[in-house]
Write a protein that holds these residues in place. Sequence first.
Motif, PDB file in Angstrom:
ATOM      1  N   ARG A   1      -4.173   6.878   5.476  1.00 11.32           N
ATOM      2  CA  ARG A   1      -4.431   7.014   4.037  1.00 11.32           C
ATOM      3  C   ARG A   1      -5.335   5.871   3.587  1.00 11.32           C
ATOM      4  NH1 ARG A   1      -0.309   9.843   1.187  1.00 11.32           N
ATOM      5  NH2 ARG A   1      -1.695   9.611  -0.603  1.00 11.32           N
ATOM      6  N   HIS A   2      -6.148   6.161   2.572  1.00 13.57           N
ATOM      7  CA  HIS A   2      -7.076   5.146   2.075  1.00 13.57           C
ATOM      8  C   HIS A   2      -6.928   5.026   0.571  1.00 13.57           C
ATOM      9  CE1 HIS A   2     -11.179   3.736   0.784  1.00 13.57           C
ATOM     10  NE2 HIS A   2     -10.819   2.809   1.651  1.00 13.57           N
ATOM     11  N   ILE A   3      -6.823   3.785   0.104  1.00 14.35           N
ATOM     12  CA  ILE A   3      -6.799   3.546  -1.354  1.00 14.35           C
ATOM     13  C   ILE A   3      -8.154   2.914  -1.703  1.00 14.35           C
ATOM     14  CG2 ILE A   3      -5.605   2.430  -3.273  1.00 14.35           C
ATOM     15  CD1 ILE A   3      -3.081   2.270  -1.514  1.00 14.35           C
TER      16      ILE A   3
ATOM     17  N   GLN B   1       2.228   1.800  -3.413  1.00 20.69           N
ATOM     18  CA  GLN B   1       1.249   2.384  -4.338  1.00 20.69           C
ATOM     19  C   GLN B   1       1.049   3.871  -4.034  1.00 20.69           C
ATOM     20  OE1 GLN B   1      -1.974  -0.046  -5.557  1.00 20.69           O
ATOM     21  NE2 GLN B   1      -3.326   1.679  -6.028  1.00 20.69           N
ATOM     22  N   LEU B   2       1.029   4.215  -2.750  1.00 23.19           N
ATOM     23  CA  LEU B   2       0.889   5.645  -2.386  1.00 23.19           C
ATOM     24  C   LEU B   2       2.087   6.450  -2.885  1.00 23.19           C
ATOM     25  CD1 LEU B   2      -0.542   5.323   1.244  1.00 23.19           C
ATOM     26  CD2 LEU B   2      -1.755   6.150  -0.783  1.00 23.19           C
TER      27      LEU B   2
ATOM     28  N   ARG C   1      -6.841   0.628   3.872  1.00 27.79           N
ATOM     29  CA  ARG C   1      -6.510   1.768   4.744  1.00 27.79           C
ATOM     30  C   ARG C   1      -5.204   1.456   5.464  1.00 27.79           C
ATOM     31  NH1 ARG C   1      -8.622   6.283   6.254  1.00 27.79           N
ATOM     32  NH2 ARG C   1     -10.665   5.826   5.373  1.00 27.79           N
TER      33      ARG C   1
ATOM     34  N   VAL D   1       7.271   8.594   0.363  1.00 33.14           N
ATOM     35  CA  VAL D   1       6.239   8.459   1.408  1.00 33.14           C
ATOM     36  C   VAL D   1       6.901   8.330   2.786  1.00 33.14           C
ATOM     37  CG1 VAL D   1       4.322   7.584   0.031  1.00 33.14           C
ATOM     38  CG2 VAL D   1       6.082   5.983   0.839  1.00 33.14           C
TER      39      VAL D   1
ATOM     40  N   GLY E   1       0.826  -1.208   0.000  1.00 35.62           N
ATOM     41  CA  GLY E   1       0.000   0.000   0.000  1.00 35.62           C
ATOM     42  C   GLY E   1       0.857   1.253   0.000  1.00 35.62           C
ATOM     43  N   LEU E   2       1.917   1.273   0.819  1.00 31.41           N
ATOM     44  CA  LEU E   2       2.818   2.435   0.842  1.00 31.41           C
ATOM     45  C   LEU E   2       3.452   2.635  -0.531  1.00 31.41           C
ATOM     46  CD1 LEU E   2       5.087   2.429   4.040  1.00 31.41           C
ATOM     47  CD2 LEU E   2       3.265   4.036   3.447  1.00 31.41           C
TER      48      LEU E   2
END
Length: 337
Positions: free
Chosen positions: A54-56, A21-22, A45, A170, A18-19
Motif C-alpha cells: 500500500r502507498h500513502i 492511517q490506512l 509505502r 487492516v 502507516g497501518l
Amino acid sequence: MAGVLVMGAGAVGCFVGGLTQLAGVPVHFVGRPRVLAALRKQGLRLSDQDGLNRHIPPLELRLHEEPPSGLKPDLVLLCVKSGATVEAATTLGLTLPLGTPVLSLQNGIANAAQAREAAPQLHWHAGMVPFNIAEIDPGHYHRGTGGALAAEGSPEDLALAAWQTALSRVGMGLDLHADLAPVQWGKLLLNLNNPVNALSGRPLRDELQQRGYRRVLAALQEEALDLLDAAHRPVARLTPLPPRRLLVLLRMPDFVFRLAAARMLRIDARARSSMADDLAAGRATEVDALCGEVVRLARSLGRSAPLNLRMQTLVQAWPRRRQPYGPAELLQAMGLS
Ligand SMILES: NC(=O)c1ccc[n+]([C@@H]2O[C@H](COP(=O)([O-])OP(=O)(O)OC[C@H]3O[C@@H](n4cnc5c(N)ncnc54)[C@H](OP(=O)(O)O)[C@@H]3O)[C@@H](O)[C@H]2O)c1
C-alpha cells in the motif's frame, strides 16, 4: 479515533503509523529530517511477505520535526530506540495535555518505566511489536515476519480499545494484557538474536541457518532463562515451541533445524535485525536494553550473566573491528567453542 501521534518515525513508527492511517485514523508523524524528506518525496509505502503493498501519497502525510503544539492526540506511539527514550518522553511531556495515553512500542523491559519517570504527567503503557520491519528503500517499510501487537492495558483503556478496533480493519491484531512483563521477557529472549545477527553481518534467515550462530543464541537465551527461573519471573511463549524446547531445536544440526523450524525460517530473505543497521551506520545500539537487562537481572539476584556481558562487550567493541564474525569465530569469541 480523532488522531494518533507517532513519536520517532522510523521502521516501527512508519509501519505501525502507516497501518493506522490506512485504517482511517489521522496520524501525525514526528521524525528526523532525513526520514521526513524521503516521505515528502516518495510518500510512505508499506509491504510484507503476505502481499501487503500500500502507498500513502506525500500530500496525505502529516509530517513534523517536533510534536506540534496544541495537538490533542487520542494515543501516542513512542517508537524511538531505547537510548532516545528519556529525551523523547521529556519532549512529549512538555507538549501534550496531561494524562495523554502513550504506548511504548519499543523492545527491552525498562523503556515505559524510564519514560514514565521522565514525564509522569502522561499515561504510559508498555507495548510489544513481534515482527521485524526494515526500510528497504527510502520511504518503503517492509515487514519481514508476522504476529500481533501487544500492549499493557484492558478494554477499559479507551484509547487502546479504539486503536484495537481501528487496527482490526487492516488485519492487524492488538492483544491487551494486564501484565506485559512476561510478554516483554519472551520478546527479549528472541531479541537476544539481534546482537548475534548484527555481528554475523548476514540477513536473519541466512544467519539462523548456521548452527554456530544458533548455538550462541541458545547460550544467551539459556543464561537468561535460568536467571528468570531463579527470579520466579514467568515468560510468555511467543514461538510455537516453549522457550526451553526452543533451545534444543536451536542446537540441532542444520538439516534437522531447517526441517523442524520451517515456520521460524519464514522470514523475508532481506530481513536483518535493526541492530545490524545501527552497527553499519555507526549508531549506538540497543544491546544495553537487551543483554544489559539480563546482566542487571543477574546482579539483582547476586549472580552474574557472563555470556550476555560478553556479547554486550563484543557489540560495544565493533567500531574497533568492523569485520563480521563467522559462526566458529563468534563461538570462540564467546568462549563457547
Ligand atoms: N525495526 C524492527 O524490526 C523492530 C521490531 C520490533 C521492535 N522494535 C523496537 O522498536 C523501537 C524502534 O525501533 P526502529 O527500528 O523503528 O528504530 P528506528 O528505525 O531507528 O526509528 C526511530 C526513529 O526515531 C528517531 N528519533 C529519535 N528520537 C527522536 C525525537 N526526539 N524526535 C523525533 N525523532 C526521533 C530516530 O532518529 P535518530 O536515529 O536520529 O535517533 C529514528 O529515525 C526500538 O526499541 C526497537 O528495538 C524494532
